[in-house]
Design a protein around this motif. Structure first.
Motif, short mmCIF file in Angstrom:
data_model
loop_
_atom_site.label_atom_id
_atom_site.label_comp_id
_atom_site.label_asym_id
_atom_site.label_seq_id
_atom_site.Cartn_x
_atom_site.Cartn_y
_atom_site.Cartn_z
N UNK A 162 21.91 48.64 -22.38
CA UNK A 162 22.29 49.07 -23.86
C UNK A 162 23.56 48.34 -24.40
N UNK A 163 24.33 48.44 -23.73
CA UNK A 163 25.71 47.86 -24.15
C UNK A 163 25.44 46.23 -24.44
N UNK A 164 24.78 45.75 -23.57
CA UNK A 164 24.56 44.19 -23.65
C UNK A 164 23.93 43.83 -24.82
N UNK A 165 22.95 44.52 -25.22
CA UNK A 165 22.25 44.51 -26.53
C UNK A 165 22.93 44.64 -27.85
N UNK A 166 24.11 45.66 -27.47
CA UNK A 166 25.04 45.86 -28.61
C UNK A 166 25.76 44.64 -28.72
N UNK A 167 26.21 44.20 -27.75
CA UNK A 167 27.22 43.02 -27.72
C UNK A 167 26.57 41.92 -28.30
N UNK A 168 25.34 41.72 -27.95
CA UNK A 168 24.49 40.47 -28.77
C UNK A 168 24.56 40.69 -30.13
N UNK A 169 24.41 42.02 -30.67
CA UNK A 169 24.16 42.36 -32.08
C UNK A 169 25.65 42.00 -32.65
N UNK A 170 26.84 42.37 -32.07
CA UNK A 170 28.24 42.19 -32.39
C UNK A 170 28.37 40.56 -32.30
N UNK A 171 27.99 39.91 -31.77
CA UNK A 171 28.23 38.34 -31.53
C UNK A 171 27.56 37.50 -32.67
N UNK A 172 26.48 38.45 -33.33
CA UNK A 172 26.22 37.85 -34.44
C UNK A 172 26.91 38.04 -35.87
N UNK A 173 28.05 38.65 -35.54
CA UNK A 173 28.95 38.90 -36.72
C UNK A 173 28.65 40.27 -37.52
N UNK A 174 27.68 41.11 -37.03
CA UNK A 174 27.12 42.37 -37.40
C UNK A 174 27.98 43.52 -36.73
N UNK A 175 28.26 44.70 -37.77
CA UNK A 175 29.00 45.85 -37.51
C UNK A 175 27.91 46.84 -36.31
N UNK A 176 28.70 47.62 -35.78
CA UNK A 176 28.15 48.63 -34.71
C UNK A 176 27.30 49.42 -35.50
N UNK A 177 27.78 49.74 -36.76
CA UNK A 177 26.98 50.88 -37.37
C UNK A 177 25.87 50.25 -38.18
N UNK A 178 25.41 48.98 -38.01
CA UNK A 178 24.30 48.43 -38.43
C UNK A 178 23.43 48.06 -37.40
N UNK A 179 23.72 48.42 -36.12
CA UNK A 179 22.80 48.14 -34.99
C UNK A 179 21.64 49.37 -35.04
N UNK A 180 20.24 48.85 -35.06
CA UNK A 180 19.35 49.98 -34.88
C UNK A 180 19.07 50.23 -33.42
N UNK A 181 18.95 51.54 -33.29
CA UNK A 181 18.98 52.01 -31.93
C UNK A 181 18.43 53.59 -31.91
#
Length: 364
Positions: A162-181
């Protein structure tokens, strides 16, 4: 509730802080004027509480309180220690939500650290620093989960995924609050104190003309587009005007607002935004000893609301005697409300509503 006021240097953070807290934080035209965070406690204006005060004439009047923290201006590289870097980020970490002040006016007499007004760029600079700081935390959490999974436990391995998917999202310059989960995934990532997961109100700081015509102001529209895209809130405001309002006596303040064609001050609007953003409501208690507002999360049941007053109230909860504030006001007093059958007896499953005037019955 603790709200951190953030933004690049010289965007109007301290001016806004002064306006809403009247605390006299230093404000000057050079970067890093604010080094240690200024803290101001602000009583939440509540006409309902004022009505109860006039009705009961209590010994003590206790409104809800918000703590505002004016945090030093951020610059590029803060996540790597630039400017006041790590100290700045740690101050944000201690807040419930972020008020991100964005400069939406041109003034050649006020230095802009990036050379000129560009709200979208300024927001990206702040967000990127928060995201980079978050990435370090997430990477550490992934390592910790993988080490725990070496014993054959599948749960930490699932957490690492789960955290690896979040990390990939952050790596795109996107905030954690915008991560759909999923809700479960959200609950897990909330165990890590992520800066870019915190809810945000963008305070679009404009001059007087800009506020008056914000719908046609391109700077404001740029901020609004970003806020809408990530589900955040945006508040058009003129920090200078709000500071002038904050320095006036209550009667003068009402006249000044009327002259400006405003129904309420920026502080009132900011507080409403904050409550909505964090999903908060207030219930009220009253009597000759004290009239008080209590802040709770929407969806809180009666026993847990009672626990906000004292743990014994929750532990020994019997029932809550409740009347809606509007009903009480229409009746004029509690006795009349009881005569009309408007005072209800609610049990453990009752979900509290905003403005419930409440008396808890308990036995320990």
């Amino acid at each position: 509730m603790k709200l951190g006021i953030v933004g690049l240097p010289n965007v109007g953070k301290s001016t806004l802080f002064n306006a809403i807290t009247n605390a006299g934080a230093e404000s000057a035209n050079y970067p890093f004027c604010t080094i240690e965070p200024n803290v101001g406690m602000v009583a939440v204006p509540d006409e309902r509480l004022d009505f109860l005060r006039d009705l009961y004439n209590p010994k003590k009047y206790t409104p809800a309180v918000i703590e505002f923290v004016d945090i030093a201006g951020l610059v590029k590289g803060a996540s790597h220690g630039e400017g006041l870097g790590n100290k700045f980020l740690e101050n944000i970490r201690r807040t419930d939500a972020i008020i991100h002040v964005v400069r939406c006016f041109d003034d050649e007499n006020i230095i802009h650290v990036e050379g000129g007004t560009d709200p979208a760029r300024d927001i990206d600079i702040i967000n990127l620093e928060l995201i980079m700081a978050d990435m370090e935390l997430v990477e550490r959490r992934i390592d910790k989960s993988k080490k725990a999974a070496k014993g054959g436990d599948k749960k930490p391995l699932h957490e690492a995924e789960i955290f690896e998917r979040l990390l990939a999202h952050l790596n795109e310059g996107k905030t954690a609050r915008s991560w759909e989960c999923s809700d479960d995934e959200r609950e897990l990532i909330e165990t890590v104190d992520l800066l870019s997961l915190k809810p945000v109100i963008y305070a679009a700081n404009m001059d007087e003309d800009g506020v008056a015509n914000c719908e046609s102001n391109p700077y404001y529209q740029a901020v609004k587009a970003i806020a809408d895209a990530e589900g955040s809130q945006v508040l058009p405001i003129c920090a200078r005007t709000e500071q002038e309002i904050g320095e006036l006596e209550p009667e003068e303040r009402a006249m000044f607002l009327e002259e400006l064609g405003l129904h309420e001050s920026g502080l009132d609007r900011l507080i409403k935004c904050s409550y909505a953003l964090l999903g908060l409501i207030s219930f009220l208690t009253c009597g000759s000893d004290e009239v008080r507002a209590w802040t709770i999360t929407k969806g809180t049941k009666a026993p847990q609301a009672a626990g906000k007053i004292h743990s014994d109230f929750e532990r020994g909860f019997i029932r809550a005697e409740i009347v809606a504030f509007d009903d009480l006001k229409a009746c004029g007093n509690m006795a009349a409300a009881k005569e009309k059958g408007l005072v209800r007896s609610e049990g453990k499953e009752y979900v509290m509503r905003d403005g419930d005037v409440t008396l808890f019955r308990f036995n320990v």
